[in-house]
Design a protein around this motif. Structure first.
Motif, PDB file in Angstrom:
ATOM      1  N   LYS A   1       0.848  -1.198   0.000  1.00 58.32           N
ATOM      2  CA  LYS A   1       0.000   0.000   0.000  1.00 58.32           C
ATOM      3  C   LYS A   1       0.881   1.245   0.000  1.00 58.32           C
ATOM      4  O   LYS A   1       0.657   2.203  -0.754  1.00 58.32           O
ATOM      5  N   GLU A   2       1.883   1.210   0.836  1.00 57.70           N
ATOM      6  CA  GLU A   2       2.810   2.338   0.941  1.00 57.70           C
ATOM      7  C   GLU A   2       3.516   2.611  -0.376  1.00 57.70           C
ATOM      8  O   GLU A   2       3.658   3.752  -0.811  1.00 57.70           O
ATOM      9  N   LEU A   3       3.956   1.520  -1.010  1.00 59.69           N
ATOM     10  CA  LEU A   3       4.794   1.670  -2.192  1.00 59.69           C
ATOM     11  C   LEU A   3       3.988   1.987  -3.448  1.00 59.69           C
ATOM     12  O   LEU A   3       4.403   2.778  -4.283  1.00 59.69           O
ATOM     13  N   THR A   4       2.840   1.306  -3.565  1.00 55.79           N
ATOM     14  CA  THR A   4       2.116   1.411  -4.831  1.00 55.79           C
ATOM     15  C   THR A   4       0.752   2.059  -4.690  1.00 55.79           C
ATOM     16  O   THR A   4       0.131   2.419  -5.685  1.00 55.79           O
ATOM     17  N   GLY A   5       0.300   2.193  -3.464  1.00 56.23           N
ATOM     18  CA  GLY A   5      -1.028   2.744  -3.265  1.00 56.23           C
ATOM     19  C   GLY A   5      -2.134   1.735  -3.512  1.00 56.23           C
ATOM     20  O   GLY A   5      -3.314   2.054  -3.444  1.00 56.23           O
ATOM     21  N   GLU A   6      -1.748   0.461  -3.809  1.00 56.26           N
ATOM     22  CA  GLU A   6      -2.777  -0.525  -4.096  1.00 56.26           C
ATOM     23  C   GLU A   6      -3.083  -1.370  -2.872  1.00 56.26           C
ATOM     24  O   GLU A   6      -2.191  -1.755  -2.126  1.00 56.26           O
ATOM     25  N   GLN A   7      -4.364  -1.652  -2.654  1.00 53.38           N
ATOM     26  CA  GLN A   7      -4.733  -2.523  -1.554  1.00 53.38           C
ATOM     27  C   GLN A   7      -4.887  -3.942  -2.104  1.00 53.38           C
ATOM     28  O   GLN A   7      -5.720  -4.195  -2.970  1.00 53.38           O
ATOM     29  N   VAL A   8      -4.041  -4.849  -1.665  1.00 51.14           N
ATOM     30  CA  VAL A   8      -4.144  -6.216  -2.162  1.00 51.14           C
ATOM     31  C   VAL A   8      -4.541  -7.136  -1.024  1.00 51.14           C
ATOM     32  O   VAL A   8      -4.344  -6.807   0.150  1.00 51.14           O
ATOM     33  N   ASP A   9      -5.056  -8.272  -1.362  1.00 55.21           N
ATOM     34  CA  ASP A   9      -5.454  -9.235  -0.349  1.00 55.21           C
ATOM     35  C   ASP A   9      -4.545 -10.453  -0.449  1.00 55.21           C
ATOM     36  O   ASP A   9      -4.552 -11.170  -1.449  1.00 55.21           O
ATOM     37  N   LEU A  10      -3.739 -10.648   0.596  1.00 56.69           N
ATOM     38  CA  LEU A  10      -2.813 -11.779   0.577  1.00 56.69           C
ATOM     39  C   LEU A  10      -3.205 -12.829   1.603  1.00 56.69           C
ATOM     40  O   LEU A  10      -2.447 -13.757   1.880  1.00 56.69           O
ATOM     41  N   SER A  11      -4.403 -12.683   2.182  1.00 56.76           N
ATOM     42  CA  SER A  11      -4.721 -13.558   3.316  1.00 56.76           C
ATOM     43  C   SER A  11      -4.841 -15.026   2.892  1.00 56.76           C
ATOM     44  O   SER A  11      -4.589 -15.920   3.680  1.00 56.76           O
ATOM     45  N   ASN A  12      -5.185 -15.259   1.664  1.00 56.40           N
ATOM     46  CA  ASN A  12      -5.241 -16.645   1.205  1.00 56.40           C
ATOM     47  C   ASN A  12      -3.898 -17.017   0.576  1.00 56.40           C
ATOM     48  O   ASN A  12      -3.515 -16.516  -0.473  1.00 56.40           O
ATOM     49  N   HIS A  13      -3.212 -17.924   1.210  1.00 55.88           N
ATOM     50  CA  HIS A  13      -1.835 -18.192   0.757  1.00 55.88           C
ATOM     51  C   HIS A  13      -1.806 -18.884  -0.599  1.00 55.88           C
ATOM     52  O   HIS A  13      -0.821 -18.825  -1.312  1.00 55.88           O
ATOM     53  N   LEU A  14      -2.901 -19.548  -0.932  1.00 61.12           N
ATOM     54  CA  LEU A  14      -2.896 -20.222  -2.240  1.00 61.12           C
ATOM     55  C   LEU A  14      -3.001 -19.211  -3.376  1.00 61.12           C
ATOM     56  O   LEU A  14      -2.486 -19.427  -4.463  1.00 61.12           O
ATOM     57  N   LYS A  15      -3.668 -18.085  -3.090  1.00 57.44           N
ATOM     58  CA  LYS A  15      -3.836 -17.092  -4.138  1.00 57.44           C
ATOM     59  C   LYS A  15      -2.748 -16.030  -4.118  1.00 57.44           C
ATOM     60  O   LYS A  15      -2.608 -15.247  -5.043  1.00 57.44           O
ATOM     61  N   ALA A  16      -2.001 -16.000  -3.028  1.00 55.29           N
ATOM     62  CA  ALA A  16      -1.037 -14.912  -2.835  1.00 55.29           C
ATOM     63  C   ALA A  16      -0.039 -14.821  -3.985  1.00 55.29           C
ATOM     64  O   ALA A  16       0.302 -13.729  -4.440  1.00 55.29           O
ATOM     65  N   ASP A  17       0.421 -15.981  -4.451  1.00 53.75           N
ATOM     66  CA  ASP A  17       1.425 -15.985  -5.514  1.00 53.75           C
ATOM     67  C   ASP A  17       0.936 -15.232  -6.740  1.00 53.75           C
ATOM     68  O   ASP A  17       1.647 -14.381  -7.290  1.00 53.75           O
ATOM     69  N   GLY A  18      -0.292 -15.556  -7.124  1.00 52.54           N
ATOM     70  CA  GLY A  18      -0.856 -14.902  -8.295  1.00 52.54           C
ATOM     71  C   GLY A  18      -0.982 -13.402  -8.103  1.00 52.54           C
ATOM     72  O   GLY A  18      -0.598 -12.603  -8.958  1.00 52.54           O
ATOM     73  N   VAL A  19      -1.481 -13.039  -6.904  1.00 51.30           N
ATOM     74  CA  VAL A  19      -1.662 -11.618  -6.600  1.00 51.30           C
ATOM     75  C   VAL A  19      -0.329 -10.882  -6.724  1.00 51.30           C
ATOM     76  O   VAL A  19      -0.228  -9.825  -7.356  1.00 51.30           O
ATOM     77  N   LEU A  20       0.688 -11.491  -6.123  1.00 51.63           N
ATOM     78  CA  LEU A  20       1.997 -10.839  -6.110  1.00 51.63           C
ATOM     79  C   LEU A  20       2.567 -10.731  -7.524  1.00 51.63           C
ATOM     80  O   LEU A  20       3.146  -9.709  -7.898  1.00 51.63           O
ATOM     81  N   ARG A  21       2.418 -11.808  -8.290  1.00 51.19           N
ATOM     82  CA  ARG A  21       2.989 -11.803  -9.637  1.00 51.19           C
ATOM     83  C   ARG A  21       2.382 -10.655 -10.453  1.00 51.19           C
ATOM     84  O   ARG A  21       3.073  -9.910 -11.127  1.00 51.19           O
ATOM     85  N   GLU A  22       1.062 -10.544 -10.299  1.00 49.96           N
ATOM     86  CA  GLU A  22       0.370  -9.483 -11.025  1.00 49.96           C
ATOM     87  C   GLU A  22       0.879  -8.107 -10.583  1.00 49.96           C
ATOM     88  O   GLU A  22       1.170  -7.222 -11.390  1.00 49.96           O
ATOM     89  N   LEU A  23       1.043  -7.974  -9.285  1.00 49.58           N
ATOM     90  CA  LEU A  23       1.494  -6.700  -8.729  1.00 49.58           C
ATOM     91  C   LEU A  23       2.885  -6.338  -9.238  1.00 49.58           C
ATOM     92  O   LEU A  23       3.149  -5.209  -9.676  1.00 49.58           O
ATOM     93  N   TYR A  24       3.800  -7.315  -9.179  1.00 47.74           N
ATOM     94  CA  TYR A  24       5.182  -7.047  -9.596  1.00 47.74           C
ATOM     95  C   TYR A  24       5.265  -6.767 -11.088  1.00 47.74           C
ATOM     96  O   TYR A  24       6.168  -6.072 -11.535  1.00 47.74           O
TER      97      TYR A  24
END
Lengths: 664, 398
Positions: A397-420
């Protein structure tokens, strides 16, 4: 006390400051060069000012040593003067070695802080020893004596300087994980060794010197029993150890967590992302190493085989007995004895064979290894994950201003990949994700081959890995492979590139690093604290060794004796091994001597072997768990049983001692 | 006179043999000693160096173990820890921690006696004033002179207000003021019903304060008795008057010759005692405002020591005593119970001794040790006869 010289001193100090600023400002105005420290004239001013301040602080030191005032006044004075001293040295360093300035300041700062932390804690300890319980009175006297004893202070200063200088001896080109390990290993080793030396010297000195210098004549006639007195001495040394370990421990911990492995430090220092992940998951962690358990206890199998052998081929067992007797240097042995020796030998050989066989993968065969009790791996991982994702979300949030949801560890990888993908810069700044895999470590011996292919099924899931023979291999196994019973079944087979299947040589796991799964169960901090508590327990035992030696011999002999015991304790595990092979030639004198020596040494080594058995330092360095149960056992063995036995012995000797007789 | 019913120290057939590493006897320090110290008395252990005084004391205190024999102190064995609450001990030298300051030292010993903080602080304040080290209480003991260390040693021996005080060579290293003070303390403790054991080879110390003495030589008891019993010289009479004219002396001599058929063996003018002279000089220097880095004069008696029952003590005030009191008063911050201990009478001194002392004082050197002897008070028949009383006893022994 007379404050006037002090006010003069402080006033002069402030005056120097103002004068330097005025002169520097004037020079800067007249030359137009505002970066004063760079110009020749500016550097001359700094150097001169530094020298004057140095001289000034020497005067300050002189004033402190002159007065007879309360301790705390002395401390305040000392603190002020130590800062001026540092300023003086800092100024000189700025001119003479500007390229090392950062390092010099860091070393100096850590050193100064540690010294003052030490002094402060020492005062706290003195306060804690104030209640009017006799042993505490004696203990406080030991603390004061330790401070007065220059050797102790020198060792403390050396330890702190070494600790402050150590980070700059690290090789920045190495992967960060090795740097951290090197630092942890060296800093803990240096402090342990120096503290051990100090403990032995102080413990021996404080007791034996009182007899040599006869202070005991005025103490033993007070209503203090000798046991109480010894207890007080011990408490004193142990308290000092506690203070020193606290200072050293905090210094090491702060350095590792803030300077080497904080998020920002890792960004600067880690080689790459893999290095970052390795630091967090292999060093700054407390892992358990789990070994596979044989399907049926091998010991049972061995026992069966032995029974069978005894029934069917007793002459073979007898022959083994003869071999064993000659190995052990036993010349006279009856049949019964030979039989017994033969059984021992057979049992040893058979169980070695059984283990080897179980850890060997022959051509065209597979072996099943079951790792049990892995539930904590899953649990710990979840705990770490739940601690990580809010932090990561916040950072993102600090770096990009985006609010992401990482609470589900199975989905976290996808979320992060998209973000990066959108924000490549964020990658290095988001704290590394706790890994959801364990590490399978294995090492294979296969004569005549270099490359082999490992084929496995991990809880039914196939895996394949090419590997180098003779190297420790690391394979990642996701934690969610673990089944509901907390078990992981790995079936393994070997495929050789260069041989046809049926002609392949056998491959086997080497026993030591053979085959294990490493998985995190705790964080670094509690592990580190437990390790230091264990070190404290060990030092407490050493303190008793020193006191014990000093109950019956004078200082030089006592310290030598204590150092010997210390060495033996550290090496006892090896000694016990080598004692088995000890012999002194094939004469009866040789046998008798060897028997005597081995018996005594074995008893002593066994008694003290528990000392070398607990290795908190090695475990912290390797990122292995030093558990509460380890700590409890260390406390039980080193702290209660060994220290207690020695204390009883020391007390017995000391109460039988004529204290007014000077020993030589 | 002291109550003899109860023995504070009881020694029967005590033998102490020091053995070497191979258990061969090396030195027999004490050989078959029997000794009783009664309650409420000041007991002197006399003897030349190496006569077994210190060894005996160390056995009494449990610092050494007897080879043979039985020792009881306050009715218990020397190894009994709790009896030590009631004992104060000053060894032959003050063995102190060099790194502690005077105050910390006394605090340490106070804590060993289980005293609470308030009692400790109060007693330490009083003791430091008493031994005159109030001003240097924060200096490390290592910087103290021997005499100053001795004063700290004395203070620590008194910190528990002991019922039995054992002093081993208490006056060694002390200046005459300190020596005088120790004697005062001994007398005062006796008045309060305490028992004091004093070991010394300085005969004047013993003679001034002891009720009873035992003289040891070679680890054996050679003589025991009250000071009066031991020192009365049966065949001499001493008279003392203010200065007489030579004619009067001649008349007296004639009278003696006519009445008893004897002649006067010695007639001389009374001289000032060296101790008194010394004190006079120090007082003068002090009144002139000279500074010292050492011990100041002691401040009388510590309050907690002089509390409790006292016996009235009447004796004439000798000239030396007045001076001591004068020295003591200015630095005494609170009213302390003044003591008027036994009066030492004026002693005859060689003139050159006096000169040496003055010389040394002027140069600032350490004061010389006390005059070897001080004679007893006026009841002491032998007081004026030069060396004889003490030496004859020793000569006997040798």
């Amino acid at each position: 006390m007379n404050w006037i010289p002090w006010f003069k001193w402080l006033g002069g100090y402030l005056l120097i400051f103002v004068a330097v600023f005025v002169v520097a400002f004037t020079v800067a105005m007249s030359t137009g060069d505002y970066d004063v420290a760079q110009s020749t004239s500016g550097r001359t001013i700094v150097l001169l000012a530094a020298l004057v301040i140095l001289a000034w602080s020497v005067w300050g030191l002189h004033l402190i040593s002159d007065g007879e005032q309360q301790r705390w006044i002395k401390y305040i004075q000392g603190f002020v003067v130590s800062i001026t001293l540092a300023q003086g040295f800092g100024g000189i360093a700025q001119v003479m070695w500007p390229m090392y300035l950062d390092n010099i300041f860091r070393i100096g700062g850590v050193f100064l802080l540690s010294i003052w932390a030490f002094i402060l804690l020492l005062e706290v300890a003195r306060l804690a020893l104030s209640p009017s319980w006799q042993p505490l009175a004696v203990a406080r006297e030991v603390l004061d004596e330790a401070v007065a004893m220059k050797v102790v202070v020198a060792l403390v200063v050396i330890a702190l300087i070494a600790l402050a200088a150590l980070p700059f001896l690290l090789n920045p080109d190495e992967p960060l994980r090795y740097q951290v390990q090197t630092f942890l290993s060296w800093s803990m080793a240096i402090s342990t060794v120096l503290l051990s030396i100090m403990t032995i010297l102080l413990a021996c000195w404080t007791l034996s010197n009182e007899i040599t210098d006869k202070q005991i004549h005025m103490v033993a006639v007070k209503p203090v029993s000798r046991g109480t007195y010894l207890l007080g001495k011990w408490i004193g040394v142990v308290t000092l150890n506690g203070v020193l370990l606290a200072v050293v421990g905090v210094a090491i911990y702060a350095f590792v967590t803030l300077y080497l492995t904080s998020d920002s430090a890792m960004r600067d220092r880690a080689m790459d992302d893999e290095d970052r992940i390795a630091v967090m998951n292999e060093v700054m962690i407390a892992r358990i190493s789990s070994r596979p358990e044989p399907p049926r206890p091998l010991a049972d199998e061995v026992a069966d085989t032995l029974k069978k052998m005894m029934q069917e081929r007793p002459q073979d067992v007898m022959a083994m007995g003869k071999d064993e007797a000659s190995d052990q240097g036993i010349t006279f042995a009856g049949d019964a004895k030979l039989m017994q020796l033969g059984q021992e030998r057979a049992l040893r050989l058979l169980s070695n064979d059984a283990w080897d066989e179980w850890l060997t993968l022959g051509p065209n065969e597979f072996e099943t290894y079951v790792f049990k009790g892995l539930k904590p791996a899953l649990k710990t991982w979840l705990k770490r994950y739940n601690a990580w994702y809010p932090r990561a979300e916040k950072k993102i949030k600090e770096l990009t201003g985006e609010q992401v949801d990482l609470s589900n560890h199975l989905k976290a990888d996808g979320v992060l990949r998209e973000l990066y993908g959108k924000h490549p810069d964020a990658y290095a700044q988001v704290p590394p994700r706790p890994l959801d895999w364990m590490v399978l470590r294995y090492k294979i011996r296969a004569p005549g081959s270099e490359n082999i292919m490992m084929r496995m099924r991990v809880n039914g899931r196939p895996a394949e890995e090419k590997m180098l023979v003779g190297e420790v291999q690391v394979m990642k196994i996701p934690v969610n492979f673990i089944d509901d019973n907390g078990e992981l079944t790995i079936q393994m087979a070997v495929a050789f590139d260069q041989y046809p299947r049926d002609k392949a040589p056998t491959a086997s796991f080497t026993t030591k690093e053979g085959l294990s799964i490493l998985f995190p169960v705790d964080r670094f901090t509690p592990n580190f604290i437990r390790a230091f508590l264990a070190l404290w327990v060990k030092l407490a035992f050493l303190a008793m060794v020193g006191l014990f030696a000093a109950t019956f011999v004078s200082f030089p002999v006592a310290s030598m004796l204590a150092f010997t015991v210390y060495g033996a304790a550290v090496l006892s595990t090896y000694m016990l091994e080598s004692l088995r092979a000890f012999g002194l030639g094939d004469t009866w004198i040789g046998h008798a001597l060897a028997w005597l020596i081995t018996t005594i040494a074995t008893v002593v080594s066994t008694l003290i072997s528990k000392f070398g058995e607990f290795t908190p330092r090695e475990q912290v360095v390797e990122g292995l768990l030093f558990s509460w149960s380890d700590l409890a056992q260390c406390f039980l063995w080193n702290g209660l049983i060994q220290t207690g036995l020695l204390a009883l012995l020391a007390w017995w000797i000391y109460s039988k001692k004529e204290l007014a007789r000077v020993q030589v | 006179m002291a109550n003899h019913d109860e023995n504070v120290i009881e020694i029967r057939d005590l033998t102490k043999v020091f053995k070497d590493f191979w258990m061969r006897p090396r030195v027999t320090a004490v050989a078959g000693l029997d000794l009783d110290v009664h309650k409420h008395e000041v007991f002197g252990l006399l003897g030349p160096n190496g006569s077994g005084k210190s060894t005996t004391i160390k056995i009494i205190l449990g610092l050494l173990f007897p080879t043979k024999g039985r020792v009881k102190i306050l009715g218990k064995l020397p190894s009994d820890v709790l009896t030590k609450k009631h004992i104060g001990y000053l060894p032959e030298e003050s063995y102190l921690y060099r790194f502690l300051n005077a105050r910390e030292t006394l605090d340490y010993y106070g804590r060993l006696f289980h005293q609470d903080r308030r009692t400790r602080q109060k007693r330490i304040d009083e003791l430091l004033k008493m031994v005159g080290l109030d001003a240097v209480q924060r200096r490390p003991i290592g910087e103290f002179s021997k005499g100053m260390q001795r004063r700290i040693g004395l203070a620590q021996a008194l910190i528990n207000d002991p019922d039995l005080l054992i002093l081993d060579e208490p006056t060694t290293g002390l200046d005459p003021i300190g020596t005088r003070q120790i004697k005062d303390i001994i007398v005062m403790l006796k008045e309060r019903g305490k028992t004091v054991v004093l070991s010394s080879h300085l005969l004047s110390d013993v003679e001034d304060v002891c009720d009873r003495v035992t003289i040891l030589y070679g680890g054996k008891k050679r003589r025991e008795g009250t000071v009066d019993e031991l020192l009365v010289k049966q065949d001499t009479t001493v008279m003392e008057t203010s200065t007489l004219k030579p004619e009067t002396i001649t008349k007296i001599e004639q009278l003696i010759e006519a009445e008893e058929g004897k002649c006067l063996s010695k007639v001389h003018a009374q001289r000032q005692r060296l101790e008194a002279l010394f004190l006079e000089i120090v007082e003068k220097a002090r009144s002139e405002g000279a500074t010292t880095s050492g011990a100041l004069s002691g401040g009388g008696m510590a309050g907690f020591l002089s509390e409790g029952e006292r016996r009235t003590y009447t004796d004439e005030e000798p000239e030396g005593e007045a001076l001591i009191d004068e020295l003591v008063k200015p630095s005494a911050p609170e009213p302390v119970a003044a003591t008027t201990p036994a009066a030492p009478s004026v002693e005859e001194t060689e003139a050159r001794e006096r000169d040496t002392v003055i010389d040394q004082l002027v140069k600032g050197d350490e004061p010389p040790p006390l005059p070897k002897r001080a004679s007893g008070d006026s009841t002491d028949a032998a007081s004026d006869d030069d060396d004889q009383p003490d030496r004859s006893v020793i000569d006997d022994l040798l």
